[in-house]
Scaffold this active site. Structure first.
Site, short mmCIF file in Angstrom:
data_model
loop_
_atom_site.label_atom_id
_atom_site.label_comp_id
_atom_site.label_asym_id
_atom_site.label_seq_id
_atom_site.Cartn_x
_atom_site.Cartn_y
_atom_site.Cartn_z
N SER A 141 8.89 -3.36 -4.00
CA SER A 141 9.14 -1.94 -3.69
C SER A 141 10.57 -1.80 -3.20
O SER A 141 11.18 -2.81 -2.79
CB SER A 141 8.18 -1.52 -2.56
OG SER A 141 8.52 -0.26 -2.03
N TYR A 154 3.99 -2.18 5.82
CA TYR A 154 4.13 -2.30 4.35
C TYR A 154 5.50 -2.89 4.00
O TYR A 154 5.60 -3.82 3.18
CB TYR A 154 3.95 -0.91 3.75
CG TYR A 154 4.13 -0.79 2.25
CD1 TYR A 154 3.15 -1.24 1.37
CD2 TYR A 154 5.27 -0.19 1.71
CE1 TYR A 154 3.30 -1.09 -0.01
CE2 TYR A 154 5.44 -0.03 0.33
CZ TYR A 154 4.45 -0.48 -0.52
OH TYR A 154 4.61 -0.34 -1.89
P1 NDP Z 1 -2.44 2.51 -6.65
O1 NDP Z 1 -2.95 2.79 -5.28
O2 NDP Z 1 -2.45 3.60 -7.65
O3 NDP Z 1 -3.18 1.23 -7.26
C1 NDP Z 1 -3.29 0.06 -6.51
C2 NDP Z 1 -3.95 -0.99 -7.35
O4 NDP Z 1 -4.14 -2.18 -6.54
C3 NDP Z 1 -5.32 -0.57 -7.82
O5 NDP Z 1 -5.53 -1.01 -9.13
C4 NDP Z 1 -6.25 -1.28 -6.84
O6 NDP Z 1 -7.49 -1.50 -7.48
C5 NDP Z 1 -5.50 -2.56 -6.58
N1 NDP Z 1 -5.88 -3.20 -5.33
C6 NDP Z 1 -5.78 -2.70 -4.08
N2 NDP Z 1 -6.27 -3.57 -3.19
C7 NDP Z 1 -6.69 -4.66 -3.89
C8 NDP Z 1 -7.27 -5.90 -3.55
N3 NDP Z 1 -7.53 -6.22 -2.27
N4 NDP Z 1 -7.56 -6.78 -4.53
C9 NDP Z 1 -7.30 -6.47 -5.82
N5 NDP Z 1 -6.74 -5.32 -6.22
C10 NDP Z 1 -6.44 -4.43 -5.26
O7 NDP Z 1 -0.97 1.97 -6.45
P2 NDP Z 1 0.27 1.89 -7.45
O8 NDP Z 1 -0.18 1.74 -8.83
O9 NDP Z 1 1.18 2.98 -7.08
O10 NDP Z 1 0.93 0.54 -6.89
C11 NDP Z 1 0.98 -0.67 -7.62
C12 NDP Z 1 1.99 -1.58 -6.95
O11 NDP Z 1 3.26 -0.95 -6.95
C13 NDP Z 1 1.68 -1.88 -5.48
O12 NDP Z 1 1.99 -3.22 -5.19
C14 NDP Z 1 2.59 -0.95 -4.73
O13 NDP Z 1 2.89 -1.44 -3.43
C15 NDP Z 1 3.80 -0.93 -5.63
N6 NDP Z 1 4.65 0.24 -5.47
C16 NDP Z 1 4.18 1.51 -5.70
C17 NDP Z 1 5.02 2.59 -5.53
C18 NDP Z 1 4.56 4.00 -5.77
O14 NDP Z 1 5.32 4.94 -5.42
N7 NDP Z 1 3.42 4.26 -6.37
C19 NDP Z 1 6.41 2.43 -5.09
C20 NDP Z 1 6.80 1.06 -4.90
C21 NDP Z 1 5.94 0.02 -5.08
P3 NDP Z 1 -8.90 -1.47 -6.69
O15 NDP Z 1 -8.79 -0.40 -5.65
O16 NDP Z 1 -9.91 -1.24 -7.74
O17 NDP Z 1 -9.01 -2.84 -6.11
#
Ligand code: NDP
Length: 258
Positions: A141, A154
């Site tokens: 990020s 975070y």
């Molecule tokens: P979302 O909240 O839309 O999706 C998060 C994903 O992570 C889901 O598929 C969720 O699936 C999975 N997840 C969460 N906890 C767990 C766990 N314990 N085990 C396995 N899977 C898990 O987030 P984004 O798509 O936005 O984010 C994806 C990545 O990008 C993250 O690492 C985030 O920190 C990073 N990011 C996002 C930004 C943004 O603005 N959106 C900016 C910068 C970085 P499920 O709940 O089914 O487990």
């Protein structure tokens, strides 16, 4: 197709940025295992990949649990002889001042964003080191490169992801493996919408105004699309990127310039 015959595991592949990454890898010819906690989301993405004519599996996995990670890689090993690409995308954010963050929340942020990435990296290396090839791409990020008010736990975890990425890149540099991070700014997903709801709720501005506040973090004054992150991941996974390792690539509309 740039990734024909390759195999990939994408954590958090059921929605958001992870879904876009899984679909983009598949579009380049890759077989993709999508992992996460919600089976319904995973099955939906795996179905889309199969419809596009690629192999896919949906594997329930909580990346904070070492046994669950072991099972994920065990299932992939039953199907595939090699693992070419690991994308550590699973992540969660939490909004509060550090002075108020509970011990439990602190540990949760480290567990999902940092320890989960470590566990999957270690499992992948056991596969990639003997085969002398592989690509590991960690979704960090902009919060991995700068401090953020209300996102300290975070940001600390994401800074840790860069330390892990760079150290692992050094340890694998002569093994045919590259390890890189991608550092997105705000991306239009559930995570960003959660931030919109929080800002709107706490400051009493409209959700539209809250989205504008997030967009203004970027010199481009916009929230990114998940596909913009996915295309960077595909590029790093390609053979032509074999000279790139230990890097943290910003995809943030210029929010970070280092
Ligand atoms: P979302 O909240 O839309 O999706 C998060 C994903 O992570 C889901 O598929 C969720 O699936 C999975 N997840 C969460 N906890 C767990 C766990 N314990 N085990 C396995 N899977 C898990 O987030 P984004 O798509 O936005 O984010 C994806 C990545 O990008 C993250 O690492 C985030 O920190 C990073 N990011 C996002 C930004 C943004 O603005 N959106 C900016 C910068 C970085 P499920 O709940 O089914 O487990």
């Amino acid at each position: 197709m740039r990734l024909a015959g390759k195999t990939a595991i994408v954590t958090g592949g059921g929605r958001g940025i992870g879904e876009a990454i899984a679909l983009a890898l598949a579009a380049e010819g890759c077989a993709v295992a999508v992992a996460g906690r919600s089976e319904a989301h995973l099955e939906k993405v795996a179905g889309k990949i199969r419809e596009a004519g690629r192999e896919s599996m949906a594997v329930r996995c909580d990346v904070t649990d070492p046994h669950s990670v072991k099972e994920l890689f065990g299932k992939a090993k039953q199907k595939w002889e090699k693992l070419d690409i690991l994308v550590n995308n699973a992540g969660q954010s939490h909004s509060d001042l550090l002075a108020r963050v509970s011990f439990e929340t602190w540990n949760q942020m480290l567990a999902i964003n940092l320890t989960g990435t470590f566990l999957c990296c270690q499992a992948a290396l056991q596969w990639m080191l003997p085969q002398k090839s592989g690509r590991i791409i960690n979704i960090a990020s902009t919060a991995a490169k700068m401090g953020f008010r209300y996102a300290g736990a975070y940001a600390a975890a994401k800074h840790g992801v860069l330390g892990l990425t760079r150290s692992m890149a050094l340890e694998t540099a002569t093994s045919g493996i590259t390890v890189n991070a991608v550092c997105p700014g705000w991306v239009s997903t559930d995570m960003a919408e959660k931030a919109v709801t929080t800002i709107s709720g706490k400051t009493k501005v409209s959700e539209e105004k809250a989205r504008e506040i997030l967009a203004n973090d970027s010199p481009q004054k916009r929230i990114l699309d998940p596909e913009e992150i996915a295309s960077t991941v595909v590029w790093l996974a390609c053979e032509q990127a074999r000279g790139i390792t230990g890097q943290a690539i910003d995809v943030s509309g210029g929010q970070v310039m280092s």
